[in-house]
Design an enzyme around this catalytic site. Structure first.
Site, mmCIF file in Angstrom:
data_model
loop_
_atom_site.group_PDB
_atom_site.id
_atom_site.type_symbol
_atom_site.label_atom_id
_atom_site.label_comp_id
_atom_site.label_asym_id
_atom_site.label_seq_id
_atom_site.Cartn_x
_atom_site.Cartn_y
_atom_site.Cartn_z
ATOM 1 N N ASP A 85 0.941 -1.371 0.008
ATOM 2 C CA ASP A 85 0.107 0.017 -0.094
ATOM 3 C C ASP A 85 0.738 1.259 0.100
ATOM 4 O O ASP A 85 1.962 1.320 0.585
ATOM 5 C CB ASP A 85 -0.894 -0.006 1.424
ATOM 6 C CG ASP A 85 -1.678 1.358 1.401
ATOM 7 O OD1 ASP A 85 -2.718 1.396 0.571
ATOM 8 O OD2 ASP A 85 -1.276 1.801 2.309
ATOM 9 N N GLU A 141 1.663 -0.277 -4.873
ATOM 10 C CA GLU A 141 0.555 0.663 -5.399
ATOM 11 C C GLU A 141 1.335 1.983 -5.275
ATOM 12 O O GLU A 141 1.676 2.639 -4.338
ATOM 13 C CB GLU A 141 -0.408 0.504 -4.371
ATOM 14 C CG GLU A 141 -1.389 1.826 -4.583
ATOM 15 C CD GLU A 141 -2.225 2.334 -3.612
ATOM 16 O OE1 GLU A 141 -3.367 2.875 -3.627
ATOM 17 O OE2 GLU A 141 -1.832 2.377 -2.308
#
Ligand SMILES: *[C@@H]1O[C@H](CO)[C@@H](O)[C@H](O)[C@H]1NC(C)=O
Ligand SMILES: *[C@@H]1O[C@H](CO)[C@@H](O)[C@H](O)[C@H]1NC(C)=O
Ligand SMILES: [Ca+2]
Ligand SMILES: [Ca+2]
Length: 579
Positions: free
Chosen positions: A227, A299
């Site tokens: 993330d 990401e």
């Protein structure tokens, strides 16, 4: 045949076999499968509290099998006060109560293994939670944990009031600094106040987070989606006399906005890439033990140049899949076919020749494909995601063309929406619309839950837009999706080359071919009808057979069309095979 001649022919044969072997190199599991993203809170509620959970996911693994997907990444399931719905983790080594127990998770893993479905977890390295033991210990003055976070002295303004150390902004608006009286300092939170950034300049943090990875790999997960990776490191303040410097202003006139400053000191720092390579080394320790590749998906909504650095550098390997967000960031339903081609070529152009591309059109942070493009383009976008060269990623619900739900200001729970303090314009920031409960059937709450109130309301229209209806309808997004997943198994899509063309401003087409196998995919992005000439592609002539068509298409499987004059209806998409 003389013995020299014989040796020659044997060599020719061996070289021939080798050449074929190289071209058809065994692909690894992650290179051929489809990754399916589950947002656990919204997938399936097993106990009627209105919140999706692990047992709910386990009960529906057979649905993933039905789709033909071989891996699923779960958005965070770890202990969390839920200020950012699980992306604020208070215990990286435990499961959030409302999602279940560690036993439930182990059960999910073993059921998935039975079905040959790999489980990928979400690794959220940039920050922890302000309600974690680590943070509480830090506030108590426990030095080890104090150094887990990023602290800075405030500055006094002309009235003698304490102000944040500098102008850094949070992704969720306003200052990225929050004062804590207990220690008389500000801590950094690039995201919500409840998400204090971890200090990666502290070797203890680096080791702790590697242990988090090891903990879950030991349980049997096949990798991680990582993330918000671009935010990992901040600039080394020792280069600035021990004080974090202001970031330059962008000219944006809203001082609360994240875009108020240019994030040269808080994003994309060189050390971030090195940390990704270090994590890959941990993954590869596991592969060395049992031969199974653990995958990393990173990401980062970054430039292509920066995105490619996540693949690795020199002799160091990084993520197998730095997410390719062009279908989310660069184009939408208004884009011309030329713009679509330009966006799709971008990743292919910049990526290292020996790496695979990946394609993703939706996730829990962005509006749904049916809403960003149009409901008519659901099949066309799925054709692009599933049939371009590389790995395909599907956000749950995109296979049935779910649309954004309407969530009133009162029902809005996403901090990105709530922090706007704006009951009208919050809709442009809130991520709740793409997180509404999964639509299984026409029953109460779309079959998601028995509760009287679900954590987010179910989107309108679920009575007709759901898995069960589409399963029983020949021409449905779900059936098109399943057919596309099967078609991916063909050599042309596994090993084949790729060429694309904007046939006019509305119709985009691409060809995939391997040896004598030739396919052309045609997507009409507008409602206007066209007759297109596909012979602009080499070796595309004569009869073409319809293999898969979008749901509004009258052309059934096996229909023959002529390559030089294919009639394409408005918003029609087709997969054609050269006879
Ligand atoms: C943690 O941060 C949230 C805001 O994200 C705040 O509402 C909450 O009170 C904080 N908790 C503690 C214990 O400081
Ligand atoms: C839902 O509401 C109905 C009617 O008010 C009530 O009888 C039922 O017990 C409620 N169910 C749950 C799970 O709370
Ligand atoms: Ca539940
Ligand atoms: Ca950080």
């Amino acid at each position: 045949m003389g013995s020299n001649m014989r040796t020659y022919w044997i060599l020719v044969c061996i070289v021939g076999l080798l050449a074929q072997g190289i071209a058809q190199e065994e692909l690894d599991w992650w290179e051929t499968t489809v990754f399916y993203q589950i947002y656990p809170r919204s997938f399936k509620d097993s106990d009627g509290d209105g919140i999706g959970d692990l047992n709910g996911i386990t009960s529906q693994l057979k649905y993933l099998k039905e789709l033909g997907v071989g891996a699923t990444w779960l958005s965070p399931i770890f202990k969390s006060p839920m200020y950012d719905f699980g992306y604020d983790i208070s215990d990286f080594y435990d499961i959030q109560d409302e999602y279940g127990t560690m036993e439930d998770f182990e059960n999910l893993l073993s059921e998935a293994k039975e079905l040959d479905i790999k489980i990928i977890l979400d690794f959220v390295p940039n920050h922890g939670s302000n309600e974690s033991v680590w943070f509480e210990e830090a506030l108590r003055g426990h030095e080890k944990y104090y150094d887990y976070f990023v602290w800075e002295d405030g500055v006094e303004d002309e009235n003698g009031n304490l102000q944040p150390p500098n102008n850094w902004r949070s992704v969720f608006r306003k200052s990225a600094w929050e004062y804590r009286e207990e220690v008389g300092k500000y801590y950094l939170h690039q995201f919500v106040i409840g998400q204090p950034d971890l200090n990666y300049r502290n070797p203890d943090v680096v080791e702790e987070m590697k242990n988090v990875i090891r903990f879950w790999l030991d349980k049997g997960v096949a990798g991680f989606r990582v993330d918000a990776i671009a935010h990992l490191f901040e600039v080394d303040k020792e280069l600035f006399d021990g004080k974090y410097p202001d970031e330059p202003l962008t000219g944006n006139d809203d001082p609360d906005s994240y875009d108020y400053v240019d994030h040269i000191y808080t994003k994309d720092q060189d050390e971030t890439f090195d940390m990704v390579y270090q994590w890959r080394e941990v993954f590869d320790e596991y592969k060395a033990k049992d031969g199974l590749t653990r995958v990393m998906m990173t990401e980062a909504y970054s430039s292509p140049q920066l995105t490619m650095r996540y693949f690795g550098e020199g002799d160091r390997e990084g993520a197998q899949m730095p997410f390719n967000f062009v279908l989310i960031s660069d184009v939408n339903g208004k884009s011309s076919a030329h713009e679509i081609k330009y966006a799709l070529d971008k990743f292919m152009t910049f990526k290292p020749v020996d790496k695979l591309a990946n394609w993703v059109a939706g996730n829990h942070d962005n509006n749904r494909v049916a809403s960003r493009f149009s409901p008519e383009l659901v099949d066309g976008i799925n054709m692009i995601v599933l049939l371009l060269p590389g790995v395909a990623v599907t956000y749950m619900g995109e296979e049935i063309g779910m649309v954004d739900g309407f969530i009133s200001w009162e029902d809005t729970v996403d901090p990105s929406g709530c922090n706007t303090d704006d009951p009208i314009n919050y809709v442009y920031s809130s991520r709740d619309p793409e997180r509404t409960p999964f639509q299984w059937n026409a029953d109460k709450n779309a079959g998601f839950s028995d509760a009287n109130k679900t954590w987010l309301p179910v989107a309108d229209g679920y009575e007709t837009l759901n898995v069960e209806v589409q399963r029983n309808t020949d021409q449905s997004h779900l059936n098109v999706y399943k057919a596309l997943v099967q078609l991916r198994g063909q050599q042309a899509f596994r090993h084949g080359r790729y060429e694309s063309l904007a046939l006019n401003s509305d119709v985009f087409a691409f060809k995939r071919w391997y040896n004598s196998e030739n396919y052309v995919v045609v997507v009409n992005f507008r409602s206007q009808e066209y007759t297109v000439d596909l012979t602009y592609f080499d070796n595309v002539i004569g009869d073409l057979e319809v293999v898969i068509s979008s749901i509004q298409s009258p052309k059934t499987e096996g229909t023959i069309v002529q390559a030089d004059r294919v009639e394409v209806l408005g918003s029609e998409s087709l997969v054609l095979k050269v006879k």
